[in-house]
Design a protein around this motif. Structure first.
Motif, PDB file in Angstrom:
ATOM      1  N   GLU A 115       0.847  -1.191   0.000  1.00  0.00           N
ATOM      2  CA  GLU A 115       0.000   0.000   0.000  1.00  0.00           C
ATOM      3  C   GLU A 115       0.886   1.246   0.000  1.00  0.00           C
ATOM      4  O   GLU A 115       2.057   1.193   0.389  1.00  0.00           O
ATOM      5  N   PRO A 116       0.321   2.383  -0.439  1.00  0.00           N
ATOM      6  CA  PRO A 116       1.127   3.604  -0.592  1.00  0.00           C
ATOM      7  C   PRO A 116       1.938   4.002   0.640  1.00  0.00           C
ATOM      8  O   PRO A 116       3.099   4.395   0.515  1.00  0.00           O
ATOM      9  N   LYS A 117       1.359   3.887   1.826  1.00  0.00           N
ATOM     10  CA  LYS A 117       2.075   4.295   3.038  1.00  0.00           C
ATOM     11  C   LYS A 117       3.305   3.426   3.255  1.00  0.00           C
ATOM     12  O   LYS A 117       4.398   3.937   3.574  1.00  0.00           O
ATOM     13  N   THR A 118       3.151   2.125   3.076  1.00  0.00           N
ATOM     14  CA  THR A 118       4.277   1.208   3.245  1.00  0.00           C
ATOM     15  C   THR A 118       5.332   1.442   2.175  1.00  0.00           C
ATOM     16  O   THR A 118       6.539   1.464   2.461  1.00  0.00           O
ATOM     17  N   LEU A 119       4.890   1.619   0.948  1.00  0.00           N
ATOM     18  CA  LEU A 119       5.811   1.866  -0.150  1.00  0.00           C
ATOM     19  C   LEU A 119       6.600   3.148   0.075  1.00  0.00           C
ATOM     20  O   LEU A 119       7.814   3.200  -0.163  1.00  0.00           O
ATOM     21  N   ARG A 120       5.930   4.172   0.569  1.00  0.00           N
ATOM     22  CA  ARG A 120       6.612   5.431   0.856  1.00  0.00           C
ATOM     23  C   ARG A 120       7.670   5.236   1.944  1.00  0.00           C
ATOM     24  O   ARG A 120       8.774   5.774   1.845  1.00  0.00           O
ATOM     25  N   SER A 121       7.358   4.455   2.950  1.00  0.00           N
ATOM     26  CA  SER A 121       8.308   4.202   4.026  1.00  0.00           C
ATOM     27  C   SER A 121       9.547   3.477   3.518  1.00  0.00           C
ATOM     28  O   SER A 121      10.678   3.787   3.923  1.00  0.00           O
ATOM     29  N   ILE A 122       9.338   2.496   2.637  1.00  0.00           N
ATOM     30  CA  ILE A 122      10.473   1.772   2.066  1.00  0.00           C
ATOM     31  C   ILE A 122      11.354   2.722   1.267  1.00  0.00           C
ATOM     32  O   ILE A 122      12.588   2.704   1.393  1.00  0.00           O
ATOM     33  N   ARG A 123      10.733   3.564   0.469  1.00  0.00           N
ATOM     34  CA  ARG A 123      11.512   4.515  -0.336  1.00  0.00           C
ATOM     35  C   ARG A 123      12.246   5.517   0.540  1.00  0.00           C
ATOM     36  O   ARG A 123      13.388   5.901   0.239  1.00  0.00           O
ATOM     37  N   GLU A 124      11.633   5.934   1.619  1.00  0.00           N
ATOM     38  CA  GLU A 124      12.320   6.849   2.536  1.00  0.00           C
ATOM     39  C   GLU A 124      13.507   6.161   3.200  1.00  0.00           C
ATOM     40  O   GLU A 124      14.545   6.779   3.442  1.00  0.00           O
ATOM     41  N   GLY A 125      13.348   4.860   3.486  1.00  0.00           N
ATOM     42  CA  GLY A 125      14.456   4.092   4.035  1.00  0.00           C
ATOM     43  C   GLY A 125      15.615   4.005   3.054  1.00  0.00           C
ATOM     44  O   GLY A 125      16.789   4.101   3.434  1.00  0.00           O
ATOM     45  N   ILE A 126      15.291   3.821   1.783  1.00  0.00           N
ATOM     46  CA  ILE A 126      16.313   3.772   0.740  1.00  0.00           C
ATOM     47  C   ILE A 126      16.987   5.131   0.597  1.00  0.00           C
ATOM     48  O   ILE A 126      18.212   5.223   0.415  1.00  0.00           O
ATOM     49  N   ASP A 127      16.211   6.181   0.679  1.00  0.00           N
ATOM     50  CA  ASP A 127      16.762   7.531   0.595  1.00  0.00           C
ATOM     51  C   ASP A 127      17.740   7.779   1.740  1.00  0.00           C
ATOM     52  O   ASP A 127      18.793   8.401   1.564  1.00  0.00           O
ATOM     53  N   TYR A 128      17.404   7.267   2.921  1.00  0.00           N
ATOM     54  CA  TYR A 128      18.239   7.477   4.103  1.00  0.00           C
ATOM     55  C   TYR A 128      19.475   6.579   4.098  1.00  0.00           C
ATOM     56  O   TYR A 128      20.581   7.026   4.422  1.00  0.00           O
ATOM     57  N   ASN A 129      19.296   5.316   3.712  1.00  0.00           N
ATOM     58  CA  ASN A 129      20.411   4.370   3.760  1.00  0.00           C
ATOM     59  C   ASN A 129      20.250   3.307   2.682  1.00  0.00           C
ATOM     60  O   ASN A 129      20.099   2.118   2.972  1.00  0.00           O
ATOM     61  N   GLY A 130      20.268   3.745   1.437  1.00  0.00           N
ATOM     62  CA  GLY A 130      20.147   2.810   0.332  1.00  0.00           C
ATOM     63  C   GLY A 130      21.382   1.950   0.139  1.00  0.00           C
ATOM     64  O   GLY A 130      21.313   0.865  -0.449  1.00  0.00           O
ATOM     65  N   GLU A 131      22.521   2.420   0.664  1.00  0.00           N
ATOM     66  CA  GLU A 131      23.763   1.654   0.520  1.00  0.00           C
ATOM     67  C   GLU A 131      23.638   0.270   1.163  1.00  0.00           C
ATOM     68  O   GLU A 131      24.144  -0.718   0.636  1.00  0.00           O
ATOM     69  N   GLU A 132      22.947   0.220   2.304  1.00  0.00           N
ATOM     70  CA  GLU A 132      22.795  -1.062   2.986  1.00  0.00           C
ATOM     71  C   GLU A 132      22.007  -2.050   2.140  1.00  0.00           C
ATOM     72  O   GLU A 132      22.385  -3.227   2.021  1.00  0.00           O
ATOM     73  N   LEU A 133      20.925  -1.591   1.551  1.00  0.00           N
ATOM     74  CA  LEU A 133      20.129  -2.474   0.696  1.00  0.00           C
ATOM     75  C   LEU A 133      20.932  -2.903  -0.526  1.00  0.00           C
ATOM     76  O   LEU A 133      20.874  -4.068  -0.940  1.00  0.00           O
ATOM     77  N   GLN A 134      21.690  -1.989  -1.109  1.00  0.00           N
ATOM     78  CA  GLN A 134      22.521  -2.333  -2.261  1.00  0.00           C
ATOM     79  C   GLN A 134      23.525  -3.419  -1.901  1.00  0.00           C
ATOM     80  O   GLN A 134      23.757  -4.351  -2.680  1.00  0.00           O
TER      81      GLN A 134
END
Length: 217
Positions: A115-134
């Motif tokens: 859902e949009p709220k969850t998707l937004r949270s994931i994207r904000e997490g990537i914005d904050y620390n996308g290096e970890e996911l990479q």
């Protein structure tokens, strides 16, 4: 759990995908469903010993219905071609999914079109620390089991609030954040099936933890 019997049942069901056939074979279905739930219960206890944060999920809670949702998908057959279940399934979290079927068998996890709220949270997490996911998805053992993120619809441009030249723009454009590991029937029927589940689960765990941390309010 007699998975060969399960495959035989599903194969016949797909040749006779109708309520009349299911009603005539209800005893067979209920027996298999009960065995699958018991197998999930035992697997749940095995998985709970892998780490302290595991969320216990009894088989009855984790198992999916075999009926397709015809209200939203009226052109699908009445019954699915697989037995599926989610384990380690805390509310609003990325679960661990098991599917055993005649067309495909797989182990998967993450968020499929959240859902949009969850998707937004994931994207904000990537914005904050996308290096970890990479780093997680670039790990050789991760790539060997999953290849990469599940291929699904993506945005053409950057999502609202993010720049097109963002260093993690390829991740941000995803609508689904999930991975899957495909198997064949011989793997399910082998004595090492449960060991394979544990290996895939542990390799996926950092990915799921990343998503859960991003979506925890």
């Amino acid at each position: 759990m007699d998975f060969q019997d399960l495959f035989d049942f599903l194969a016949e069901l797909q040749q006779n995908n109708a309520k009349e056939w299911m009603d005539a074979n209800r005893k067979w279905y209920k027996s298999l469903r009960g065995d699958f739930i018991l197998w999930l219960d035992n697997l749940d206890m095995t998985m709970a010993a892998l780490h302290d944060d595991y969320y216990p999920t009894p088989g009855k809670k984790g198992i999916n219905r075999i009926n397709n949702n015809l209200m939203f998908h009226p052109h699908k057959p009445i019954y699915k071609d697989h037995f599926g279940a989610g384990l380690d399934k805390a509310p609003n979290s990325a679960d661990f999914y098991i599917e055993v079927g005649v067309k495909q068998c797989l182990l998967a996890g993450g968020f499929w079109r959240p859902e949009p709220k969850t998707l937004r949270s994931i994207r904000e997490g990537i914005d904050y620390n996308g290096e970890e996911l990479q780093q997680i998805i670039a790990k050789p053992s991760f790539k060997k089991l999953f290849g990469g993120l599940y291929e699904d619809e993506k945005l053409t441009n950057a999502p609202k609030g993010f720049a097109n030249d963002h260093p993690h723009i390829k991740l941000l454009r995803n609508k689904t954040f999930a991975v899957e590991h495909q198997m064949d029937m011989t793997e399910v029927l082998s004595d090492s099936f449960e060991e394979k589940i544990k290996v895939v689960y542990m390799e996926m765990l950092p990915f799921r933890r990343y998503l859960n941390n991003a979506t925890t309010v």
